[in-house]
Structures are given as C-alpha cells and as structure tokens.
Design a protein around this motif. Sequence first.
Motif, PDB file in Angstrom:
ATOM      1  N   LEU A   7       0.830  -1.202   0.000  1.00 51.58           N
ATOM      2  CA  LEU A   7       0.000   0.000   0.000  1.00 51.58           C
ATOM      3  C   LEU A   7       0.870   1.259   0.000  1.00 51.58           C
ATOM      4  N   SER A   8       1.978   1.218   0.740  1.00 51.21           N
ATOM      5  CA  SER A   8       2.887   2.362   0.764  1.00 51.21           C
ATOM      6  C   SER A   8       3.458   2.619  -0.619  1.00 51.21           C
ATOM      7  N   GLY A   9       3.901   1.564  -1.310  1.00 54.20           N
ATOM      8  CA  GLY A   9       4.420   1.742  -2.656  1.00 54.20           C
ATOM      9  C   GLY A   9       3.378   2.331  -3.591  1.00 54.20           C
ATOM     10  N   PHE A  10       2.125   1.924  -3.420  1.00 50.58           N
ATOM     11  CA  PHE A  10       1.036   2.413  -4.269  1.00 50.58           C
ATOM     12  C   PHE A  10       0.786   3.904  -4.038  1.00 50.58           C
ATOM     13  N   VAL A  11       0.606   4.295  -2.778  1.00 53.59           N
ATOM     14  CA  VAL A  11       0.223   5.683  -2.504  1.00 53.59           C
ATOM     15  C   VAL A  11       1.400   6.642  -2.657  1.00 53.59           C
ATOM     16  N   ILE A  12       2.629   6.184  -2.339  1.00 51.33           N
ATOM     17  CA  ILE A  12       3.785   7.055  -2.539  1.00 51.33           C
ATOM     18  C   ILE A  12       3.999   7.313  -4.029  1.00 51.33           C
ATOM     19  N   THR A  13       3.840   6.291  -4.846  1.00 50.13           N
ATOM     20  CA  THR A  13       3.959   6.479  -6.286  1.00 50.13           C
ATOM     21  C   THR A  13       2.880   7.429  -6.787  1.00 50.13           C
ATOM     22  N   HIS A  14       1.669   7.267  -6.280  1.00 50.38           N
ATOM     23  CA  HIS A  14       0.565   8.154  -6.649  1.00 50.38           C
ATOM     24  C   HIS A  14       0.907   9.614  -6.324  1.00 50.38           C
ATOM     25  N   ALA A  15       1.509   9.825  -5.162  1.00 53.04           N
ATOM     26  CA  ALA A  15       1.761  11.190  -4.702  1.00 53.04           C
ATOM     27  C   ALA A  15       2.979  11.831  -5.360  1.00 53.04           C
ATOM     28  N   TYR A  16       3.992  11.032  -5.726  1.00 54.51           N
ATOM     29  CA  TYR A  16       5.268  11.633  -6.104  1.00 54.51           C
ATOM     30  C   TYR A  16       5.784  11.270  -7.499  1.00 54.51           C
TER      31      TYR A  16
END
Length: 385
Positions: free
Chosen positions: A52-61
């Motif tokens: 989930l961290s990889g998903f949302v961090i990629t989404h944000a940055y």
Amino acid sequence: MKETPVRFDALDSWRGIAALLVALFHFQAAGFFYSIPFVRNGNLAVPFFFVLSGFVITHAYRSSLDGPQDGVRFMIRRFGRLYPLHIVTLAILVLLELAKLYMSSRGYQGSEAPFAGTNNLPSLVANIFLLQAVIPFPELTWNAASWSISTEFYTYLIFVAVFLGCGAYRQWGAVVMFVASGLLLVWLDYIETTLNLASGLGMVQCVFGFFAGNLTYDIYLRLRDKPYLKGTGPELVATAMMVLLFWFKPRYVAADIIAFGVVILLFSFERGQVSRLLRVRPLLFLGMLSYSIYLVHFIVFTVLFAMVRIAQGRLGIELIRFDGIHELMDFGPAGLMDLLALAYLATIIVFATITYHLVEVPGRQFFNRLSSGFSARRQTSPSIG
C-alpha cells in the motif's frame, strides 16, 4: 513539489483495520480472540502496508521527482512522516526501561534485566538511527513493530535512487527492482530460511512489497478507465482474497505480496458497495490513526503485561502461563480475556488519537515546512561558476 491531496479512502480504511489486526496479534491473552486465524496471522498486515505504501507514494510523487532537489525534499517529508512518532515511542520505552532499572534496585526482578536482551544499548543506538532492521540483529528490539519503519525509510532512498537514476526509464528501473527483490525473497523463503525480520528478511520484504505497490499503481493508471474491474463484484473478490490470506496465511510471503497488489488494485477504483461501507466515518478515523495505532500498541501491551506480572508477584498466584511458545495472560474465563482485549484496543485508539494530534501532525507539518524552506533557499541562492 507538492503531494497531491487525492486519497484512496477505502484503502485507508483497510490500513486502519490491518493496524488493529497487528495490535491483536501482539496481545497475548488466553481468550477466544487469541486462537482466531485472523488474529494469529495478524502480522501479515505488515507486507500489506508495504504494498500500500508503494502504491500511494507512487501516486503522490511519481510526477514530481525530477531532480536531486526533489529527492531531498521527498526524503525530508518522508522522514517527517515516520521519525517524530518513532522517536517519541522509543523515548517512552527508554523511560519504562529506566523504571525497570529503579524497580530492580528495590528488589523487583522482571523476566529480563533492564537494558538487556532485546532492549540493550547497541540496539537502542540502531533504533535511534532507524537501523534496527538494516543492521542485522538476532531478534526484534525495543518497539518491535518499528522494524518495518526502519526498512521503509531506506526503501524510500532506493525508490528515489531508481526514479532519479533511471530518468525516462524509471518504470523499467522499478520493474528491475521488483524482479530482483522478488527473486531474492523467493530464495530466502525456499532456501536460506535462517534470516529473520531483523537480520535482512524484513528489508527484502519491504523492497519487494514497495515496488509491487509501485507497479500496481502503474497498472491502475492503465486500467482506471476500463469498466470491467469496477463495481461491487471485483471488490467482493478482493475482500474474499483478504479473508483467505489472513485466515490461511500462505507459506511464502512473496505470493502474499502479489495477492495484496491485486486486492489494492481492485479497491483503488472505489466504485462498489464494499468501498462505500469502508468509507464510513469510524473506519476512516481508524485509517487516519493507523500509523499511531501501529507504533503505540506495543507500548500499551508492554505496560499491561508488566502490570499483570507485578500483580502475579505480589499476589503469589499464577496470572501468566507459558503455552509452550508464548507467555499468555490467563486469569479468568476466555470471555473475560476477550473483554480485556477490547479494552486494550480502546486504550490504543485513545492514545493513538493523542499521539496523532500531538506528535504526528505537528511533526509532519514541521518537516513539510522544512522541505519547502529548503526549496526556497535553493531557488534564491546564487549560482556558482
């Protein structure tokens, strides 16, 4: 560089639910809850967090990491997200260890000497520098749950290096990291089974999970306009996958991580009735508190278990028994132990609410301002040569 305010609310709620499962996993009491597979396999939530961290961090940055300055700002922000609560909870555990030292001078003897074993001074230094799961240790130390915070911080560095180093081919770089870390994790699962979460296995899990989330987001971008993965049906499939994963816990964590990627993808569209249920306010509240729940719960249990151990010594009756694997609190019917578990969860939520508002939010805001100030200084500083 700004983080986008868009949130995946259903996924946030899943994160809150998963954080409570981790808290119950660490709660050692001889009740009915303790033997439920969901609880006994609650530590499976950590690989879910990685994906989930990889998903949302990629989404944000993903669209704003264009140069070294952006990389520095990203790391400042991520440090501010992780470190303030980590160092505060670590400081509380140090104070508890000092209390143990005082009590031992008064004749009380616990199961472990002060500043020894899992809470020794070398591991304290490693925890201060977020190295507790990067420098090999024989077992998890201090705030045991924080091993994943250690691996996640250094995985962020890898993410920045891949995205900045590969330039226009950054997604291919992510694919290489996913494949390489996946092959290493499969090798560790099948062959080299001596490593534990604190001696290298956790770092490999985090890197593989993070880049699985990164690629899941890339798939999301390609499929978000397709109708066939949206709606209640796919979300019911994803929910069934979560139930089966936590009930049976497949032997090999690499397979779990890939399955979590599928679950996250199916819930990322948020077009079904399950997502609507997950967006109710109490679950969104748990999602908001998930990081505080994750780091605070171990302290709450440590204090509770110490109180029961002291009561056992004072009363001279057995309140804690050894089941062959773990020490379990056992001083009443199973239903009473389950009520204690519910009180434990309620206490965690209360303290998590406090740490969220007093530590998480101010810490994040401070480091966000620091990252913005760094950008302003770089933009106004004179060029050299």
